[in-house]
Write a protein that holds these residues in place. Structure first.
Motif, PDB file in Angstrom:
ATOM      1  N   ASP A   1       0.771   5.147   1.904  1.00 22.94           N
ATOM      2  CA  ASP A   1       0.068   5.852   2.977  1.00 22.94           C
ATOM      3  C   ASP A   1      -0.705   7.034   2.374  1.00 22.94           C
ATOM      4  OD1 ASP A   1       1.098   4.031   4.730  1.00 22.94           O
ATOM      5  OD2 ASP A   1       2.629   5.367   5.557  1.00 22.94           O
TER       6      ASP A   1
ATOM      7  N   HIS B   1       0.842  -1.204   0.000  1.00 24.47           N
ATOM      8  CA  HIS B   1       0.000   0.000   0.000  1.00 24.47           C
ATOM      9  C   HIS B   1       0.869   1.244   0.000  1.00 24.47           C
ATOM     10  CE1 HIS B   1       1.062  -0.413   4.239  1.00 24.47           C
ATOM     11  NE2 HIS B   1       0.878   0.892   4.332  1.00 24.47           N
TER      12      HIS B   1
ATOM     13  N   HIS C   1       4.777   0.119   0.127  1.00 24.59           N
ATOM     14  CA  HIS C   1       5.457  -0.692   1.140  1.00 24.59           C
ATOM     15  C   HIS C   1       4.490  -1.741   1.677  1.00 24.59           C
ATOM     16  CE1 HIS C   1       3.725   2.877   3.088  1.00 24.59           C
ATOM     17  NE2 HIS C   1       3.586   2.156   4.196  1.00 24.59           N
TER      18      HIS C   1
HETATM   19 FE   FE2 Z   1       2.001   2.226   5.598  1.00 19.24          FE
END
Ligand code: FE2
Ligand code: AKG
Length: 311
Positions: A192, A190, A247
């Motif tokens: 952030d 994903h 990540h």
């Molecule tokens: Fe994350």
């Protein structure tokens, strides 16, 4: 030269070697979107106390923890296993977590800034998390000053755009994965959502960052280093000059995979009414504008629906 892992930056240089620090920060984030931050001024005790309080809370019986699970989109309190799913993923993440928000006295300037809840079973939890929230909020402000300078804005550009941000401190617990039929991923790949993320507890193996040459790169830092990464909101604002890097968290092979992972990300959010429209100096003929203008709050709602936290 291509570095094989994320760079490490000494934040104390921002005070006495500002121009060089800002240049190094820009180079590090353009290459990786991630860096380890040392000399950040946060006392090791503040970090250890928060990690210990987090482990104590997650060791409570499920029935005790679920008292703090509210139908509020996970904004405050506890979220059990099996709730959050990375965008387009097949399996839910193997994690449980708690959300701490900004403590406000009086009427909050934005309705998103709802009151915190605290587990009465673990008295150390509230003071430890409040101390870590305040320390990371301060550290984030300093890093955002450096990012502002790198992007050609005044040093204080972010300060009155984040002070009422609904930033979230998220103590996380990933249990050992013992069922061989489950995938080895604790948190799916994903990016952030927020401006920047500060991550405490990264000395345990398992976090992997996708390099700009497409390789998953395992990250573990010496104790006390705080990882900072760029999120999608900052990527939009700077028209992708700084990447919001993909990540994930895997279950490490060997003994490290047989124990729980405890980490605490701090998601730095702008004020809900901040515009995420690309800064004009980041748009050019070579780098045309990539994303539509949107307000931080509207963008957040769109993204929380995608990951199942808001229905
Ligand atoms: Fe994350
Ligand atoms: O647990 C970690 O180290 C990373 C967690 C993470 O990437 C997230 O919660 O967004």
């Amino acid at each position: 030269m291509h570095q094989s892992t994320i760079p490490v930056l000494d934040l104390s240089r921002f005070q006495h070697d500002k121009d060089a620090f800002v240049a190094d920060l820009g180079a590090a984030y353009q290459a990786w979107g991630f860096a380890g931050i040392t000399h950040h001024g946060i006392d090791t005790v503040v970090i250890r106390d928060a990690l210990a309080a987090s482990a104590e809370f997650f060791s409570l019986p499920d029935a005790a923890k679920k008292q703090y699970f509210y139908d509020n989109g996970g904004t405050r309190g506890y979220t059990p296993f099996g709730t959050e799913i990375a965008k387009n993923a097949t399996f839910v993440d193997m994690k449980e977590f708690w959300h701490v928000g900004r403590d406000i006295t009086g009427t909050p300037p934005f309705p998103q800034l709802t009151a915190n809840v605290w587990p009465i079973e673990v008295p150390a939890f509230k003071p430890a998390m409040q101390a870590l929230f305040i320390a990371l909020d301060r550290m984030a402000n300093e890093l955002l000053q450096a990012f502002a300078l790198f992007l050609g804005e005044a040093e204080d550009y972010f300060l009155n755009r984040v002070q009422w941000g609904n930033s979230i401190l998220r103590p996380l617990h990933y249990p050992p994965i013992t069922d061989p039929s489950l995938p080895n991923v604790r948190a799916g790949a994903h990016e952030d959502i927020n401006l920047i993320t500060l991550l405490v507890g990264s000395e345990q193996e398992g976090l992997e960052v996708l390099s700009n040459t497409g390789e998953w790169t395992g990250i573990s830092m010496i104790e006390g280093t705080i990882i900072c990464n760029v999120g999608d909101m900052l990527q939009r604002l700077c028209n992708h000059r700084l990447p919001s890097t993909t990540h994930r968290v895997v279950n490490p092979k060997g003994p490290a995979g047989k124990i729980s992972r405890y980490s605490i990300p701090f998601f730095v959010h702008p004020n809900p009414d901040m515009s995420l429209d690309a800064l004009p100096q980041c748009v050019s003929a070579e780098n045309p504008k990539r994303d539509e203008a949107i307000l931080a709050h509207d963008y957040l709602m769109q993204r929380l629906r995608e990951i199942g936290l808001v229905k």
